[in-house]
Design an enzyme around this catalytic site. Structure first.
Site, PDB file in Angstrom:
ATOM      1  N   TYR A   1      19.791  59.012  45.357  1.00  0.00           N
ATOM      2  CA  TYR A   1      21.018  59.770  45.082  1.00  0.00           C
ATOM      3  C   TYR A   1      20.920  61.182  45.645  1.00  0.00           C
ATOM      4  O   TYR A   1      21.822  61.659  46.344  1.00  0.00           O
ATOM      5  CB  TYR A   1      21.261  59.810  43.573  1.00  0.00           C
ATOM      6  CG  TYR A   1      22.477  60.604  43.170  1.00  0.00           C
ATOM      7  CD1 TYR A   1      23.751  60.059  43.279  1.00  0.00           C
ATOM      8  CD2 TYR A   1      22.358  61.909  42.674  1.00  0.00           C
ATOM      9  CE1 TYR A   1      24.879  60.790  42.916  1.00  0.00           C
ATOM     10  CE2 TYR A   1      23.471  62.640  42.301  1.00  0.00           C
ATOM     11  CZ  TYR A   1      24.726  62.082  42.420  1.00  0.00           C
ATOM     12  OH  TYR A   1      25.839  62.815  42.055  1.00  0.00           O
TER      13      TYR A   1
ATOM     14  N   SER B   1      27.234  67.679  45.224  1.00  0.00           N
ATOM     15  CA  SER B   1      26.506  67.795  43.970  1.00  0.00           C
ATOM     16  C   SER B   1      25.473  68.899  44.069  1.00  0.00           C
ATOM     17  O   SER B   1      24.963  69.210  45.154  1.00  0.00           O
ATOM     18  CB  SER B   1      25.794  66.480  43.629  1.00  0.00           C
ATOM     19  OG  SER B   1      24.910  66.634  42.519  1.00  0.00           O
TER      20      SER B   1
END
Length: 696
Positions: free
Chosen positions: A586, A573
């Site tokens: 996260y 990501s």
């Protein structure tokens, strides 16, 4: 009234056939599809059917006799009009006037083009004259195991004569072609009133004046052959001489097969990368564990259709060989040497170069049969053909003794210049042909797009997800789009080591191993630091970091067994590089995934295993991550509404683009498609351009 058969399937539907009355070609297609639907009648891609009817000549308008016959390639079970060749019967038969003997066989095939009636039809096959010189309106040429068992028996001609009371003719083995067509006509002329012809070691010709008469005649002849074999099976002596050993219990067989498959695949791929197929079919187990295995297996097959797909003979691995890598390598090397000697002994001055010397069929007593080929369908069909060959050997041995094709005849079929030309005309392999990919989280969103892209480019794919319903839907959609041989499915919770092992077992049994591992499974939790719970933290790290570790670790174990190298792609990501609000667990887990990728790349280079990263951002389409709280959390963090997120993310990028799952799939393909073979440890951002996420 429906006919009753025990050994074949009677599938004729009178209502459906009546709707085609008067259209002989439609009835030919219907009959062909029924025959091809029963593998006891003919194997995949094998056999051919024909009909003769009058049609207007396109130049004169006058009625002429035309033969429609299954063209080169194709399969009876799925045959359509486009798969037929249409030829003028009188022109085809007039070729006899210029035929000068066996030395002209290959030339005659090119002359079939001068007999074409429908210029849009399929290219005529080598079997065209076998149908053309017989006078019957409808003809079936099939490869039923029951008939070939008699055709391949040492006393096959005598058995055929006695079994059918002279109503089935006999033509000894000869390679298909123009001369064989003339021999069929001569056999009919010498035996008027016969209902079919047995081709030694090859197959069966049957016929009728209507589609139905041909169909029922074919079934009755094959049924009679099968009944004869059943009557004799195991009577004079035990089947295949009786058992010499027992198979392992079912679960133990499958466990051993999954363990062995990657090693076998690696060795079988020394010439080109192969896809595998495994079966422990009861017929295979009976043959492998019999006293006759050592005598019969080296003989190879008899029917040329079987032989072309299974090679000259199988490789038989005894348990002590299969369990020892050194012995296993020696067994493969011995097979390659045997094949090279076969080629050198039989080759002609104009023979094509020797092809892949590795075995196609590998018999592992106690466990089962592996087959390896350029793709899954070819490997699966090779297994089906070898089971056909086992059936033939079992039947022939029950009534006489089995005879295979002489080595020179087998070579002349395998390295036939016409067969070589057919191979050269085949489409160029796609970029990922021969590759096996496991994509985690592939029931939707990015994972599904990656799996789909890989399948489009020729790979076989193991779909995996922790949502059983979504996984079943994904598998069904893949099978509909790409066919059943393109994918397998494994229910997978990536944080569970046992689940991970089972996914690779699925891959090994379905395809033989693993080449590309894509870690895409994920979830997201967006909360301020004070609201994050320990449970949130553990779940994110278990799925994203531990999951990537476990899936990679097991995948690398398989790749090392194959010794073919491989690829690990980690879908990480933009958040691995960019600090944002409400994202502590996260974002840090993504950073851990990124660094773990670097560490793996540094460690696995010696194994030719490349590890690369694709960093997406804001891929919202078809994503479960964006279905609930995560989207709400991100919208709150950025001060926008949930429905405004796609536009918000696009506007903050340098390219002002919405990122789609297919964009990430394209990036993954860029790493594994062949142009970046020497790239590892890389990060490819696919985020529309987020300057803060630039790696350097």
């Amino acid at each position: 009234m429906t006919k009753q058969f025990k050994h074949v399937s009677y599938l004729w539907d009178e209502a459906k056939a009546a709707a085609m009355a008067g259209d002989e070609v439609a009835l030919l297609i219907y009959r062909s599809n029924l025959l091809g639907a029963d593998l006891r009648l003919t194997n995949y891609g094998g056999g051919n059917t024909s009909c003769k009817a009058t049609a207007p000549d396109p130049l004169t308008g006058k009625p002429v006799e035309v033969m429609w016959v299954k063209g080169s390639g194709g399969d009876l079970g799925t045959l359509q009009r486009s798969g037929l060749a249409a030829l003028y019967v009188d022109r085809l038969r007039s070729l006899k006037n210029i035929y000068k003997g066996m030395q002209m066989e290959d030339e005659m095939v090119t002359l079939f083009d001068h007999c074409i009636y429908d210029l849009k039809s399929k290219a005529p096959s080598i079997d065209t004259p076998l149908h053309g010189f017989l006078p019957f309106k409808h003809i079936d040429h099939l490869h039923p195991d029951a008939a070939i068992a008699i055709a391949a028996a040492k006393d096959g001609e005598q058995i055929t004569k006695e079994l059918f009371g002279g109503k089935i003719g006999w033509v000894a083995w000869q390679r298909p072609g123009f001369d064989l067509g003339l021999q069929l006509k001569a056999c009919l002329d010498e035996n008027p009133g016969i209902r079919g012809i047995m081709l030694g070691s090859h197959g069966l010709f049957t016929w009728g004046d209507t589609a139905y008469e041909s169909y029922i005649n074919t079934l009755e002849v094959i049924e009679q052959c099968a009944e004869y074999l059943e009557k004799h099976l195991g009577k004079a002596r035990p089947v295949f001489g009786g058992p010499r050993m027992q198979a392992l219990p079912k679960e133990e067989r499958l466990a051993k097969a999954a363990e062995m498959a990657p090693e076998l695949r690696g060795l079988a791929s020394s010439h080109q990368r192969m896809i595998g197929h495994f079966t422990d079919d009861e017929r295979v187990l009976q043959f492998m564990h019999s006293n006759d295995l050592e005598r019969l297996a080296p003989l190879g097959t008899s029917c040329p259709d079987h032989f072309l797909r299974t090679k000259i003979s199988p490789l038989v691995l005894h348990p002590e060989t299969a369990a020892d890598r050194t012995r296993l390598e020696a067994a493969f090397e011995a097979y390659r040497k045997m094949y090279a000697e076969y080629y050198e002994a039989c080759k002609h001055p104009n023979s094509p170069a020797m092809r892949d010397p590795n075995p196609v069929v590998i018999l592992c007593p106690g466990i089962g049969m592996f087959t390896f080929a350029k793709d899954k369908q070819t490997a699966r069909v090779a297994a089906e053909f070898y089971i056909n060959a086992i059936n033939v050997m079992r039947g022939a041995e029950a009534v006489s003794s089995y005879t295979s094709l002489p080595r020179q005849e087998a070579f002349d079929i395998e390295y036939w210049l016409l067969e070589e030309a057919k191979l050269q005309r085949m489409p160029k392999p796609k970029a990922l042909t021969g590759r096996i990919a496991l994509v985690t989280g592939s029931a939707g969103g990015i994972g599904k797009a990656i799996a789909r892209k890989f399948a489009q480019e020729g790979a076989v794919v193991v779909l995996s997800d922790n949502n059983a319903d979504r996984l079943a839907e994904a598998k069904a959609s893949f099978e509909k789009e790409f066919g059943k041989d393109t994918c397998a499915a494994a229910l997978l919770d990536v944080k569970d080591a046992g689940n991970v092992s089972n996914a690779y077992r699925t891959a090994a049994l379905a395809f033989g191993g693993m080449d590309i591992v894509v870690n895409c499974a994920g979830l997201s939790i967006s909360k301020p630091l004070e609201e994050h719970t320990e449970k949130d933290w553990d779940l994110l790290y278990d799925v994203l970091v531990k999951g990537q570790f476990l899936v990679t670790q097991s995948g690398v174990d398989v790749m090392r067994k194959q010794n073919l190298g491989g690829d690990v792609l980690n879908i990480v990501s933009k958040n691995a590089l960019v600090s944002g609000p409400n994202n502590a667990a996260y974002g840090s887990a993504k950073a851990a995934q990124l660094h773990l990728s670097r560490l793996n790349a540094a460690e696995l280079g010696k194994d030719r295993i490349r590890v690369n990263v694709v960093n997406p951002d804001a891929v919202i389409a078809d994503s479960t991550i964006w279905a609930g709280a995560w989207a709400e959390g991100r919208a709150k963090a950025y001060g926008v509404k949930v429905e405004e997120l796609p536009a918000y993310y696009a506007k903050r990028t340098l390219l002002n683009q919405v990122i789609l799952p297919e964009d990430i799939a394209d990036a993954c393909f860029a790493f594994v498609g062949g142009l970046l073979q020497k790239a590892t440890g890389n990060v490819l951002n696919v985020d529309g351009g987020v300057a803060m996420a630039f790696v350097r």
